[in-house]
Design a protein around this motif. Structure first.
Motif, PDB file in Angstrom:
ATOM      1  N   LYS A 137      -5.739  -0.792   3.063  1.00 35.73           N
ATOM      2  CA  LYS A 137      -5.077  -0.966   4.367  1.00 35.73           C
ATOM      3  C   LYS A 137      -3.563  -1.088   4.203  1.00 35.73           C
ATOM      4  N   ALA A 138      -3.155  -1.880   3.223  1.00 35.98           N
ATOM      5  CA  ALA A 138      -1.712  -2.079   3.004  1.00 35.98           C
ATOM      6  C   ALA A 138      -1.056  -0.780   2.559  1.00 35.98           C
ATOM      7  N   ARG A 139      -1.770  -0.038   1.710  1.00 32.72           N
ATOM      8  CA  ARG A 139      -1.242   1.239   1.221  1.00 32.72           C
ATOM      9  C   ARG A 139      -1.043   2.211   2.386  1.00 32.72           C
ATOM     10  N   LYS A 140      -2.057   2.264   3.240  1.00 34.23           N
ATOM     11  CA  LYS A 140      -2.000   3.154   4.403  1.00 34.23           C
ATOM     12  C   LYS A 140      -0.851   2.734   5.334  1.00 34.23           C
TER      13      LYS A 140
ATOM     14  N   ASP B   8      -5.251 -14.311  -9.153  1.00 33.80           N
ATOM     15  CA  ASP B   8      -4.133 -13.364  -9.291  1.00 33.80           C
ATOM     16  C   ASP B   8      -3.840 -12.658  -7.974  1.00 33.80           C
ATOM     17  N   ARG B   9      -4.835 -12.611  -7.115  1.00 35.34           N
ATOM     18  CA  ARG B   9      -4.759 -11.799  -5.904  1.00 35.34           C
ATOM     19  C   ARG B   9      -3.694 -12.334  -4.945  1.00 35.34           C
ATOM     20  N   LYS B  10      -2.874 -11.418  -4.462  1.00 33.16           N
ATOM     21  CA  LYS B  10      -1.850 -11.837  -3.499  1.00 33.16           C
ATOM     22  C   LYS B  10      -2.418 -11.765  -2.091  1.00 33.16           C
ATOM     23  N   PRO B  11      -2.202 -12.815  -1.278  1.00 39.89           N
ATOM     24  CA  PRO B  11      -2.714 -12.776   0.096  1.00 39.89           C
ATOM     25  C   PRO B  11      -1.915 -11.792   0.957  1.00 39.89           C
ATOM     26  N   SER B  12      -2.500 -11.400   2.085  1.00 37.73           N
ATOM     27  CA  SER B  12      -1.879 -10.360   2.920  1.00 37.73           C
ATOM     28  C   SER B  12      -0.769 -10.883   3.836  1.00 37.73           C
ATOM     29  N   GLY B  13      -0.650 -12.220   3.964  1.00 34.89           N
ATOM     30  CA  GLY B  13       0.299 -12.800   4.927  1.00 34.89           C
ATOM     31  C   GLY B  13       1.714 -12.247   4.840  1.00 34.89           C
ATOM     32  N   PRO B  14       2.362 -12.288   3.653  1.00 41.25           N
ATOM     33  CA  PRO B  14       3.745 -11.803   3.578  1.00 41.25           C
ATOM     34  C   PRO B  14       3.889 -10.319   3.944  1.00 41.25           C
ATOM     35  N   ALA B  15       2.912  -9.499   3.565  1.00 43.53           N
ATOM     36  CA  ALA B  15       2.984  -8.070   3.924  1.00 43.53           C
ATOM     37  C   ALA B  15       2.832  -7.914   5.434  1.00 43.53           C
ATOM     38  N   ALA B  16       1.918  -8.698   6.017  1.00 42.37           N
ATOM     39  CA  ALA B  16       1.720  -8.643   7.470  1.00 42.37           C
ATOM     40  C   ALA B  16       2.988  -9.081   8.202  1.00 42.37           C
ATOM     41  N   LYS B  80      -1.205 -17.140   2.858  1.00 46.09           N
ATOM     42  CA  LYS B  80      -2.369 -17.009   3.748  1.00 46.09           C
ATOM     43  C   LYS B  80      -2.818 -15.554   3.844  1.00 46.09           C
ATOM     44  N   ASP B  81      -4.093 -15.409   4.142  1.00 44.10           N
ATOM     45  CA  ASP B  81      -4.606 -14.072   4.428  1.00 44.10           C
ATOM     46  C   ASP B  81      -4.682 -13.906   5.937  1.00 44.10           C
ATOM     47  N   VAL B  82      -4.130 -12.825   6.431  1.00 44.63           N
ATOM     48  CA  VAL B  82      -4.267 -12.525   7.866  1.00 44.63           C
ATOM     49  C   VAL B  82      -4.920 -11.154   7.961  1.00 44.63           C
ATOM     50  N   GLU B  83      -5.361 -10.840   9.163  1.00 41.41           N
ATOM     51  CA  GLU B  83      -6.063  -9.563   9.322  1.00 41.41           C
ATOM     52  C   GLU B  83      -5.049  -8.412   9.336  1.00 41.41           C
ATOM     53  N   TYR B  88      -1.391  -4.217  11.533  1.00 40.16           N
ATOM     54  CA  TYR B  88      -0.895  -2.850  11.355  1.00 40.16           C
ATOM     55  C   TYR B  88      -0.995  -2.063  12.665  1.00 40.16           C
ATOM     56  N   THR B  89      -2.137  -2.209  13.372  1.00 39.70           N
ATOM     57  CA  THR B  89      -2.320  -1.510  14.651  1.00 39.70           C
ATOM     58  C   THR B  89      -1.269  -1.972  15.670  1.00 39.70           C
ATOM     59  N   VAL B  90      -1.084  -3.290  15.755  1.00 39.39           N
ATOM     60  CA  VAL B  90      -0.085  -3.830  16.691  1.00 39.39           C
ATOM     61  C   VAL B  90       1.311  -3.310  16.321  1.00 39.39           C
ATOM     62  N   THR B  91       1.592  -3.286  15.021  1.00 36.62           N
ATOM     63  CA  THR B  91       2.896  -2.795  14.543  1.00 36.62           C
ATOM     64  C   THR B  91       3.126  -1.355  14.988  1.00 36.62           C
ATOM     65  N   LEU B  92       2.101  -0.528  14.832  1.00 35.18           N
ATOM     66  CA  LEU B  92       2.249   0.883  15.226  1.00 35.18           C
ATOM     67  C   LEU B  92       2.508   1.020  16.726  1.00 35.18           C
ATOM     68  N   VAL B  93       1.823   0.197  17.528  1.00 30.86           N
ATOM     69  CA  VAL B  93       2.035   0.235  18.987  1.00 30.86           C
ATOM     70  C   VAL B  93       3.486  -0.156  19.301  1.00 30.86           C
ATOM     71  N   LEU B  94       3.967  -1.209  18.635  1.00 29.36           N
ATOM     72  CA  LEU B  94       5.339  -1.683  18.886  1.00 29.36           C
ATOM     73  C   LEU B  94       6.372  -0.630  18.464  1.00 29.36           C
ATOM     74  N   ILE B  95       6.143  -0.014  17.306  1.00 26.48           N
ATOM     75  CA  ILE B  95       7.081   1.027  16.833  1.00 26.48           C
ATOM     76  C   ILE B  95       7.087   2.210  17.806  1.00 26.48           C
ATOM     77  N   THR B  96       5.886   2.602  18.259  1.00 32.75           N
ATOM     78  CA  THR B  96       5.790   3.727  19.203  1.00 32.75           C
ATOM     79  C   THR B  96       6.554   3.419  20.491  1.00 32.75           C
TER      80      THR B  96
END
Lengths: 170, 111
Positions: A137-140, B8-16, B80-83, B88-96
């Protein structure tokens, strides 16, 4: 053969750094497309992702330089109030006015999406590092956001080239 | 490649946080462009550097908003892990929406 200061800056903005962003895009996209578990294995992963991350940060920096030189160096010459400025010349003729009303108006705004989006995409790649191979997902998301940065830069670049042909900044 | 352990796994929060903030920044760029064109006082207020006109204020304010939100969300979602799919979907709507609002035919509409 010589260039004025304004022409030199226009070349730096559009044909050097702006074009560099556009031609570098395929390298970044190919790197992102290749980051799949079935395509990339072994100890090289860390190096490949680090290289891609450096590539994308460099592209983001190039995008920032392009919009900053465009907005703060070249654009003031383009929009100067005097009748010989490119904007005045385009608006003075109904046949060319649309180049400003549509072309420049779109270009000057859409260009600014490129550095924002390229920075976000670079951050996602840098943050995950080699884990990005496992994070579909992140990659995409990085790939799509990065591609949108390219789209914005391409629109700005294409209109920049046409505008500079219709009314050069001299 | 050595298997990645859970620690080792990085949570998704910072990327989100990076994605959502750039979405909001993009929308902000669109909204400021639209407002500067349609509300004279806003267009004037965004004229931060006269030779380049209100493009400086529209972009400057959008960048400030983007960076401030990135810091806030980055802190809130750190570790933290977020969805990520939904963000990503919300981001695309905002960018559009941001793209649409910076399209001349849209922002030059008179109300």
């Amino acid at each position: 053969m010589s260039l004025t200061v304004r022409e030199t800056w226009t070349v730096i903005h559009g044909m050097v750094i702006g074009a560099l962003f556009l031609v570098s895009f395929t390298g970044g996209l190919f790197g992102l497309l290749s980051l799949k578990p079935e395509l990339i294995t072994g100890e090289g992963t860390r190096k490949i992702v680090a290289r891609l991350s450096n590539w994308m940060w460099t592209m983001a920096a190039i995008a920032w330089l392009t919009v900053i030189t465009g907005t703060y160096v070249v654009y003031p010459w383009y929009r100067a109030a005097d009748p010989s400025s490119p904007r005045s010349l385009l608006l003075a003729n109904p046949a060319t006015a649309e180049w400003h009303e549509f072309g420049m108006e779109w270009k000057e705004h859409v260009a600014w999406f490129a550095p924002l989006l390229a920075t976000a995409a670079a951050y996602v790649v840098w943050y995950y590092g080699k884990q990005l191979v496992q994070e579909e997902k992140a990659r995409k998301a990085a790939m799509v956001v990065f591609s949108l940065a390219f789209f914005a830069a391409a629109v700005a670049g294409i209109f920049g080239a046409f505008l500079n042909k219709a009314a050069p900044t001299r | 490649m050595a298997a990645m352990t859970e620690s080792d796994r990085k949570p998704s929060g910072p990327a989100a946080a990076a994605l959502l903030s750039v979405g909001v920044g993009s929308l902000a760029l669109g909204v400021f462009t639209f407002l500067a064109e349609n509300v004279k006082s806003i267009g004037k207020a965004l004229n931060w550097y006269h030779p380049a006109g209100n493009l400086t204020g529209k972009t400057g304010l959008a960048i400030i908003l983007w960076l401030v939100l990135w810091v806030i969300l980055g802190k809130a979602w750190q570790g933290k892990d977020v969805e990520l799919g939904r963000i990503y979907t919300v981001t695309l709507v905002l960018i559009t929406m941001g793209f649409l609002l910076t399209f001349p035919i849209v922002f030059q509409m008179r109300f």
